[in-house]
Design an enzyme around this catalytic site. Structure first.
Site, short mmCIF file in Angstrom:
data_model
loop_
_atom_site.label_atom_id
_atom_site.label_comp_id
_atom_site.label_asym_id
_atom_site.label_seq_id
_atom_site.Cartn_x
_atom_site.Cartn_y
_atom_site.Cartn_z
N CYS A 380 0.84 -1.20 0.00
CA CYS A 380 0.00 0.00 0.00
C CYS A 380 0.87 1.26 0.00
O CYS A 380 1.44 1.61 -1.02
CB CYS A 380 -0.99 -0.05 1.16
SG CYS A 380 -2.44 0.98 0.83
N HIS A 514 -3.75 -4.79 0.56
CA HIS A 514 -3.20 -5.37 1.79
C HIS A 514 -3.32 -6.90 1.77
O HIS A 514 -4.28 -7.44 2.32
CB HIS A 514 -3.94 -4.81 3.01
CG HIS A 514 -3.63 -3.38 3.28
ND1 HIS A 514 -2.52 -2.99 4.01
CD2 HIS A 514 -4.25 -2.24 2.91
CE1 HIS A 514 -2.48 -1.68 4.08
NE2 HIS A 514 -3.52 -1.19 3.41
N GLU A 516 -1.83 -9.03 3.46
CA GLU A 516 -1.71 -9.64 4.80
C GLU A 516 -3.08 -9.95 5.40
O GLU A 516 -3.21 -10.82 6.25
CB GLU A 516 -0.89 -8.74 5.73
CG GLU A 516 -1.54 -7.44 6.19
CD GLU A 516 -1.36 -6.27 5.23
OE1 GLU A 516 -1.11 -6.52 4.03
OE2 GLU A 516 -1.48 -5.11 5.67
N1 GLN Z 1 -1.66 6.87 2.90
C1 GLN Z 1 -1.84 6.13 1.70
C2 GLN Z 1 -3.19 6.38 1.07
O1 GLN Z 1 -4.10 6.84 1.73
C3 GLN Z 1 -1.63 4.64 1.92
C4 GLN Z 1 -2.63 4.02 2.82
C5 GLN Z 1 -2.23 2.67 3.34
O2 GLN Z 1 -1.07 2.31 3.30
N2 GLN Z 1 -3.17 1.92 3.84
O3 GLN Z 1 -3.38 6.10 -0.10
#
Ligand code: GLN
Length: 542
Positions: A380, A514, A516
């Site tokens: 992410c 994600h 995970e």
């Molecule tokens: N801050 C980033 C976004 O909002 C990544 C978010 C995250 O890693 N869950 O896109």
């Protein structure tokens, strides 16, 4: 019709009620029943989405896009049942619903009260969509005696009265502290906690007693008599060295048997816990080890990265190696050379995150992984920063950044205000409320044939869970590809980059989602299994 098991906690918080509930769910499955697990949290936040990971740990995201408590992660990992939005309920949600109805005039001028309006709303949430399962396990957050927990306890008390003992059982998780100075285990706090429960009208059927040391028969009998709980339903729950031992231990201590007995269900046949025993064995007797550096922000509280920590362990189980995780606050790389900390690790992972603090340090870790050919996994935020790093250092776009940190000359990562889901366009105002406004939940991605991720997944199309506001700007893809990055996963409409990899690097993968969240002990996520395998290969080189 479903049966309900309510799990409450007493004496102190952090007794591992979530894990206990998850383990019981797994045991009942091994006994042949279908289960659903639910968490009821007495706090007033509508969901944990806007709560700091420092305070509340990780936000677990479901396929249907709910931001929930991390205990739902335990439930999923132990039972394999994907959690849904309806499985995570906070007092904030209940009150918001009741107040909205009041404004709407649904109560026809009546006085709106905690009993019956709030308690009825809680009961509706407990029973909603449960016709398809045998046993519903509902964990009530907090500790008996908390003021905000009272409406939940009243609601579950009423359910016991309404549905009767054939369909409702109460488990109370308590602590038996051992006083070293007295050389004795103390049962008094448990008695008091049960007394508090009874004052509310709930007589626990089963006591799950957390303890550091074995519980003597005498102590068990004493608790039984004082709390009016049969001795074989006073279940010792001792500390364990690995969480996968919990179902095995709780079964041996009689937990699932006590529940089935309580419901008058057959319980003589031993369940087969072989697969749990095999996992425990794999964890206890690894055949090697790798060290993975996780370069993030919330590194003092592992709960903030709960699923990640678990997924790495699963990746290790897949190859029978121990994954030693080194949690590193990325800010140190803004002061000192990354090589000082990273030169002896076998893999580098930059996890999800929010906000500008420490991002330059995270990018220094990406640079190190790239230049030293150390396996790199960006998740992410980690993927977004890997793209920014490549834009700056490989594509020559010095002003590249994410608009999350303010305006910049080359916004390679920018905010998205609309996207497609199932053919429908979802929209979000750029300055809207913070809660629930991200791209949340499961979205499909198409994988490029011949790419590393295509081989890892062995599929053309995948579904993974998202939680982010910003996206890699598709307009920069041609320039980034020319600089050596391959965008090997895209949203089906081709507008949102989902996966980036470096074909020239031993293992360099960034994913916008994600993974995970979907990894399980019995089904390690393919990306984590592959990443650990690459780390293992790297460890043999050094
Ligand atoms: N801050 C980033 C976004 O909002 C990544 C978010 C995250 O890693 N869950 O896109």
């Amino acid at each position: 019709m479903a049966r309900f098991v309510f799990i409450t906690g007493g004496v102190v918080s952090s007794l591992g009620k979530g894990l206990a509930s998850a383990a019981l769910g797994a045991l009942l499955q091994e006994r042949g029943y279908t289960v659903r697990l639910r968490k009821f949290d007495p706090y007033l936040n509508v969901d944990p989405g806007t709560m700091s990971p420092f305070q509340h740990g990780e936000v677990f995201v479901t396929d249907d896009g709910a931001e929930t408590d991390l205990d739902l992660g335990h439930y999923e990992r132990f039972t394999g049942v994907p959690a849904r939005r309806a499985d995570s309920v906070s007092a904030g949600q209940i009150y918001a619903e009741v107040l909205q109805k009041e404004r709407h005039g649904d109560y026809l001028g009546g006085t709106v009260q905690v009993i019956p309006h709030v308690t009825n709303a809680i009961k509706e949430r407990i029973t909603k969509d449960t016709d398809d399962v045998d046993i519903v396990l509902c964990e009530i957050g907090g500790t008996v005696g908390d003021i905000e927990g009272l409406p939940f306890l009243e609601a579950i008390r009423q359910m016991g009265y309404e549905l009767g003992p054939q369909r409702v059982a109460y488990i109370h998780v308590t602590l038996l502290p051992y006083l070293r100075s007295a050389g004795e285990m103390k049962t008094k706090p448990t008695q008091h906690s049960v007394r508090d429960l009874r004052a509310i009208g709930i007589q626990p059927d089963i006591l799950l007693c957390r303890s550091e040391t074995p519980i003597s028969e005498e102590a068990r009998r004493k608790i039984s008599l004082q709390c009016s709980v049969p001795a074989d339903a006073v279940i010792p729950a001792l500390d364990v060295d690995t969480i996968y031992q919990v179902p095995v231990d709780y079964h041996q201590a009689g937990l699932d048997t006590a529940v089935l007995k309580r419901f008058g269900l057959p319980h003589d046949q031993e369940p087969d816990l072989g697969r749990w025993r095999r996992i425990v064995e794999a964890v206890r007797a690894p055949e090697g080890e790798v060290t993975i550096a996780v370069v993030g922000k919330y590194t003092e509280l592992i709960d903030a990265y709960k699923s990640l920590d678990e997924a790495l362990a699963h990746g290790g189980i897949a190859h029978r190696v121990k994954v030693k995780t080194r949690w590193i606050d990325s800010q140190i790389f803004e002061r000192e050379d990354a090589a000082l900390t990273l030169s002896d690790v076998n893999g580098i992972l930059v996890p999800g995150g929010f906000g500008g603090r420490g991002t330059e340090g995270k990018m220094a870790a990406v640079t190190f992984a790239r230049e030293h050919r150390v396996p790199f996994f960006g998740i992410c935020f980690g993927m977004q920063l890997a793209v920014v790093e490549a834009a700056r250092n490989r594509a020559g776009l010095q002003g590249a950044s994410s608009t999350e940190f303010g305006t910049c000359t080359d916004p390679v990562v920018g905010i998205m205000t609309e996207w497609e889901r199932d053919g429908i366009t979802e929209r979000r105002a750029e300055d809207g409320d913070l809660g629930g406004t991200m791209r949340l939940g499961a979205f499909p991605a198409k994988l490029a044939p011949g790419s590393r991720v295509h081989a890892i997944y062995g599929a053309d199309r995948i579904q993974e869970r998202h939680r982010h506001r910003y996206e890699v700007n598709v307009n920069y893809v041609p320039r980034l590809e020319a600089a050596g990055l391959h965008f090997s996963g895209m949203s089906p409409d081709g507008r949102l980059p989902e996966i980036v990899e470096d074909p020239e690097h031993p293992w360099f993968v960034g994913v916008q989602y994600h993974p995970e969240l979907k990894s399980r002990p019995f089904a390690p996520h393919p990306l984590f299994a592959s990443f650990v395998e690459a780390a293992l290969a790297q460890s043999r080189l050094v």
